[in-house]
Structure formats: C-alpha cells, structure tokens
Design a protein around this motif. Structure first.
Motif, PDB file in Angstrom:
ATOM      1  N   LYS A   1       3.659   6.038  -5.252  1.00  0.00           N
ATOM      2  CA  LYS A   1       3.627   6.184  -6.853  1.00  0.00           C
ATOM      3  C   LYS A   1       2.401   6.941  -7.327  1.00  0.00           C
ATOM      4  N   GLY A   2       1.539   7.152  -6.439  1.00  0.00           N
ATOM      5  CA  GLY A   2       0.174   7.638  -6.938  1.00  0.00           C
ATOM      6  C   GLY A   2      -0.611   6.594  -7.797  1.00  0.00           C
ATOM      7  N   PHE A   3      -0.604   5.264  -7.532  1.00  0.00           N
ATOM      8  CA  PHE A   3      -1.246   4.195  -8.271  1.00  0.00           C
ATOM      9  C   PHE A   3      -2.495   3.574  -7.563  1.00  0.00           C
ATOM     10  N   MET A   4      -2.827   4.230  -6.499  1.00  0.00           N
ATOM     11  CA  MET A   4      -3.982   3.721  -5.782  1.00  0.00           C
ATOM     12  C   MET A   4      -5.481   3.819  -6.751  1.00  0.00           C
TER      13      MET A   4
ATOM     14  N   ILE B   1       0.899  -1.298  -0.199  1.00  0.00           N
ATOM     15  CA  ILE B   1      -0.239   0.062  -0.110  1.00  0.00           C
ATOM     16  C   ILE B   1       0.985   1.376  -0.145  1.00  0.00           C
ATOM     17  N   SER B   2       1.978   1.373   0.801  1.00  0.00           N
ATOM     18  CA  SER B   2       2.825   2.130   0.773  1.00  0.00           C
ATOM     19  C   SER B   2       3.499   2.694  -0.654  1.00  0.00           C
TER      20      SER B   2
END
Length: 192
Positions: free
Chosen positions: A81-84, A75-76
């Motif tokens: 990376k702004g991938f959520m 998750i971190s």
C-alpha cells in the motif's frame, strides 16, 4: 517443561499422527493449539519450522503445512500500500500506540473482514495444518488473541498451531514473560 529439542520432536510426532488431522476435541470443538517456548529460543523455532516444512514437502504426505508469519503479512501489506514511510513518521511523531491503532484499523484487525484472517482462510488448502509464526515480532501492533478469536470464527476444518514466544498455561498468554495478556483463548496447550 522438557527441553526445546524434546518438545519439538514430540510436536513432529504429534502432527504426523493421522488422528491429528481429525481436528476434533472432546466436545467436537475445532483444535487450535499454542506451542509456547522461551523467547530466547526464537531462532531454534524458526529453523525447526523451515525444516519441518521442507521434510513435509519431500515426504509427499497427504496433508500440507502452511506457514503464516503474522509480522511478514503486516509488512507485506504496508509495503504493497506504500505505507512504510508513513509508519516511520507516525511512530516518530505520534508514538507506537498511535501507529499500532492506525495499522490495526487499516488491516481491520478487530473486524470479521480482517485482511490477515481472509488471507489465512483463502491461502489454506483443505487437508492442511496451519502454523502461525511471527507473534513476537508483531507485538504490540497485532495481539495474538485477535488472530485466534477471529480465525476461530471462520476456519474449522484444519488444525491451527500458534508458535508463541512466552508462556501459555491454557488460559492466558504471557508474552516474553513480562506482558500478561488477560484475554481468553480457545486454544489448547500443545506439548509440555
């Protein structure tokens, strides 16, 4: 199998034993361990891990306990990376299998240069005991055999204990008592 409190008490005594830090088995192999437990006891395990880390810091022992929650590491990375948001879209539109492969590729789970393995290796001081947690939370995105097999290739100075919500018979892991994992593990069952 003994009740969870008895097993955790035995585990605490085991890791306090100076021989545990010698980290060598019968064939002089590095000691990797799996502490298995029923998945419904996950919250007990999480509380015990927090407690044993706190006790260890307050006792000023010569070895430290370093905890790596595999799920939190994933998750971190995704947040950093702004991938959520992209992950939400992938799961919704392409499914969990596609999402798991995409995350695995981005974090290089199957390579010698895995982001998780590098972080564990870099953030583990000498004379430490490594606790791997979060195995159930990150399934099926990250399979525990990938972590153990890749970590075994690069870390041989400290004992590693994987806390596994399922059954481990010394040969195979069965996650949540439903998903059989036929991969071979170079790990010893710790505390029956």
């Amino acid at each position: 199998m003994a009740d969870i409190e008895t097993r955790l008490s035995r585990l605490e005594m085991e890791i306090k034993n100076p021989r545990f830090m010698e980290n060598r088995g019968v064939g002089n192999e590095v000691r990797y361990y799996v502490f298995d437990y029923p998945a419904e006891q996950e919250l007990i395990i999480r509380a015990w891990v927090r407690d044993i880390v706190r006790k260890n810091k307050n006792n000023y022992t010569t070895s430290s306990i370093v905890v790596f929650d595999l799920y939190e590491m994933i998750i971190s990375f995704l947040k950093e990376k702004g991938f959520m948001e992209k992950c939400y879209e992938f799961e919704k539109n392409r499914g969990l299998t596609f999402l798991a492969k995409t995350i695995g590729d981005a974090m290089r789970f199957s390579t010698d240069d895995s982001i998780i393995i590098r972080r564990i290796q870099n953030d583990t001081p000498d004379n430490a005991i490594v606790f791997l947690t979060g195995v159930g939370k990150c399934f099926p995105i990250l399979r525990s055999h990938k972590v153990l097999n890749n970590l075994h290739q690069v870390m041989d100075k400290v004992p590693v204990i994987m806390f596994y919500p399922g059954k481990y018979d010394g040969q195979e892991l069965v996650l949540f008592l439903e998903v059989k994992d036929d991969n071979y593990y170079r790990a010893f069952k710790l505390i029956d």
